[in-house]
Scaffold this motif. Structure first.
Motif, PDB file in Angstrom:
ATOM      1  N   ALA A   4       0.761  -1.139   0.143  1.00 12.71           N
ATOM      2  CA  ALA A   4       0.027  -0.072  -0.006  1.00 12.71           C
ATOM      3  C   ALA A   4       0.857   1.240  -0.126  1.00 12.71           C
ATOM      4  CB  ALA A   4      -0.845   0.065   1.152  1.00 12.71           C
ATOM      5  N   GLN A   5       2.239   1.490   0.098  1.00 10.29           N
ATOM      6  CA  GLN A   5       2.969   2.369   0.070  1.00 10.29           C
ATOM      7  C   GLN A   5       3.714   2.313  -0.960  1.00 10.29           C
ATOM      8  OE1 GLN A   5       4.354   4.694   4.211  1.00 10.29           O
ATOM      9  NE2 GLN A   5       5.833   3.099   3.470  1.00 10.29           N
ATOM     10  N   ARG A   6       4.719   1.525  -1.126  1.00 13.41           N
ATOM     11  CA  ARG A   6       5.486   1.416  -2.325  1.00 13.41           C
ATOM     12  C   ARG A   6       5.051   1.584  -3.778  1.00 13.41           C
ATOM     13  NH1 ARG A   6      10.128  -3.330  -3.449  1.00 13.41           N
ATOM     14  NH2 ARG A   6      10.857  -2.386  -5.286  1.00 13.41           N
ATOM     15  N   PRO A   7       3.681   1.344  -3.879  1.00 11.18           N
ATOM     16  CA  PRO A   7       3.260   1.411  -5.366  1.00 11.18           C
ATOM     17  C   PRO A   7       2.933   2.654  -5.760  1.00 11.18           C
ATOM     18  CG  PRO A   7       2.170  -0.392  -4.417  1.00 11.18           C
ATOM     19  CD  PRO A   7       2.884   0.040  -3.362  1.00 11.18           C
ATOM     20  N   TRP A   8       2.680   3.669  -4.655  1.00 10.75           N
ATOM     21  CA  TRP A   8       2.651   4.969  -4.818  1.00 10.75           C
ATOM     22  C   TRP A   8       3.927   6.077  -4.927  1.00 10.75           C
ATOM     23  CZ3 TRP A   8      -2.278   5.463  -6.460  1.00 10.75           C
ATOM     24  CH2 TRP A   8      -3.175   4.389  -6.191  1.00 10.75           C
ATOM     25  N   LEU A   9       4.917   5.653  -4.743  1.00 12.50           N
ATOM     26  CA  LEU A   9       5.972   6.382  -4.344  1.00 12.50           C
ATOM     27  C   LEU A   9       6.110   7.146  -5.561  1.00 12.50           C
ATOM     28  CD1 LEU A   9       8.380   4.016  -2.357  1.00 12.50           C
ATOM     29  CD2 LEU A   9       7.222   5.954  -1.570  1.00 12.50           C
ATOM     30  N   HIS A  10       6.029   6.415  -6.872  1.00  9.31           N
ATOM     31  CA  HIS A  10       6.339   7.298  -7.973  1.00  9.31           C
ATOM     32  C   HIS A  10       5.410   8.341  -8.236  1.00  9.31           C
ATOM     33  CE1 HIS A  10       7.146   8.137 -12.327  1.00  9.31           C
ATOM     34  NE2 HIS A  10       5.991   7.931 -12.516  1.00  9.31           N
TER      35      HIS A  10
END
Length: 336
Positions: free
Chosen positions: A313-319
């Motif tokens: 839930a956090q890494r996929p939104w970093l970009h």
């Protein structure tokens, strides 16, 4: 370089909720105060210059919401599977409380309306409500130095009144924005001192020194009045007095990749440690300072769940967060 500090603060919060304390003083409260200082610093960096407000709000939403809703679903799942009578779910039959948990914003008013605490899948989420309120105000508030200074002075006065017993200390000294806005703004002023125009830096530095000294004086007065045992008078003062110089020192250090990696675990750990606690309680284990093996299992499980929440839930939104930060004129050195 704030990543390792964030993870340490999250660990202190997690430990405080299983009875770890220092001479009876709550470890999580000063940790939350330092979190607020960090938030103020980061927000000032993002809003430096002529920011795009919508991009700022969108980035903050991606920062907070996907991990929060994932952790909330995890908390509900643990509760349903365990079948235990967890106090934080005693109000699960009230749809309005589900809406409050989904909205997040009202949760820091639980000291005024205790019913809010009867359904909280993520019990520390009250502080997210406090942060969101600051995020909503920040673009307007930080755009005008005089406005920020007046709000800072008013909030510091409310916080001092709560510390001295003129207002409820838990609500107005710790949980409500009206008594904590000065903490966020102190973090913002740290950024302005280090990265803002030199002509204004001296004034903000003076405001920081004056506020720090004022908190120290109020803390001495509360100690003399015998109020250090009142929730959470001592802890808020210590968090501010130690946190302000600590954040100022770490802000001058360059970012490191390992420090950023630790930062990725901090927010998810803050969110999921209660789910780890409930899972162990359901298995008949109660982490505590008197049960070191169960305490170690609790921390390991909480960190494992935090890593999973980061990946899901956090890494996929970093970009997308990076793109939005660029749109909001983020400062790459601030760390978050």
């Amino acid at each position: 370089m704030f990543g390792s500090l964030r993870l340490l603060l999250a660990l202190l919060v997690a430990l405080s909720h299983v009875g770890v304390s220092v001479r009876g003083y709550h470890l999580g409260v000063p940790a939350v105060v330092v979190f607020l200082l960090l938030s103020g610093y980061v927000v000032a960096a993002m809003l430096h210059g002529a920011p795009a407000w919508r991009a700022f709000w969108a980035e903050r939403a991606l920062r907070l919401l996907p991990p929060y809703y994932t952790a909330a679903a995890l908390g509900v799942g643990v509760w349903l599977l365990s079948g235990a009578a967890i106090p934080f779910f005693s109000g699960a039959g009230q749809p309005a409380l589900w809406l409050a948990a989904l909205a997040i914003i009202p949760l820091n008013y639980a000291t005024l309306w205790p019913v809010l605490d009867t359904f909280t899948p993520v019990p520390p989420a009250w502080s997210l409500g406090l942060e969101i309120q600051f995020y909503l105000l920040a673009p307007w508030l930080l755009a005008a130095p005089r406005r920020a200074a007046l709000a800072w002075a008013a909030s510091a006065a409310v916080g001092a009144a709560a510390q001295l017993g003129l207002l409820p200390s838990d609500a107005f000294g710790y949980r409500l924005l009206v008594g904590n806005l000065y903490i966020f703004l102190s973090g913002a002023a740290l950024y302005w001192v280090q990265h803002g125009p030199a002509a204004n830096a001296a004034r903000w530095r003076a405001a920081l020194y004056l506020t720090w000294a004022g908190v120290a004086v109020v803390a001495a007065a509360t100690a003399a009045l015998g109020r250090w045992g009142t929730p959470f008078v001592a802890e808020v003062a210590v968090g501010y007095l130690l946190g302000l110089p600590l954040v100022a020192a770490l802000a001058r250090l360059s970012r490191r990749r390992w420090d950023d990696a630790l930062a990725h675990l901090a927010y998810p750990l803050f969110l999921v440690h209660f789910a780890a606690l409930w899972a162990l309680q359901g298995a008949g284990r109660q982490p505590s300072p008197q049960a070191p093996l169960a305490l170690a299992a609790y921390l390991c499980l909480a960190l494992a769940l935090a890593a999973a929440v980061h990946l899901v839930a956090q890494r996929p939104w970093l970009h997308w967060r990076r793109r939005l930060r660029a749109a909001a004129q983020a400062a790459p050195s601030c760390g978050a």
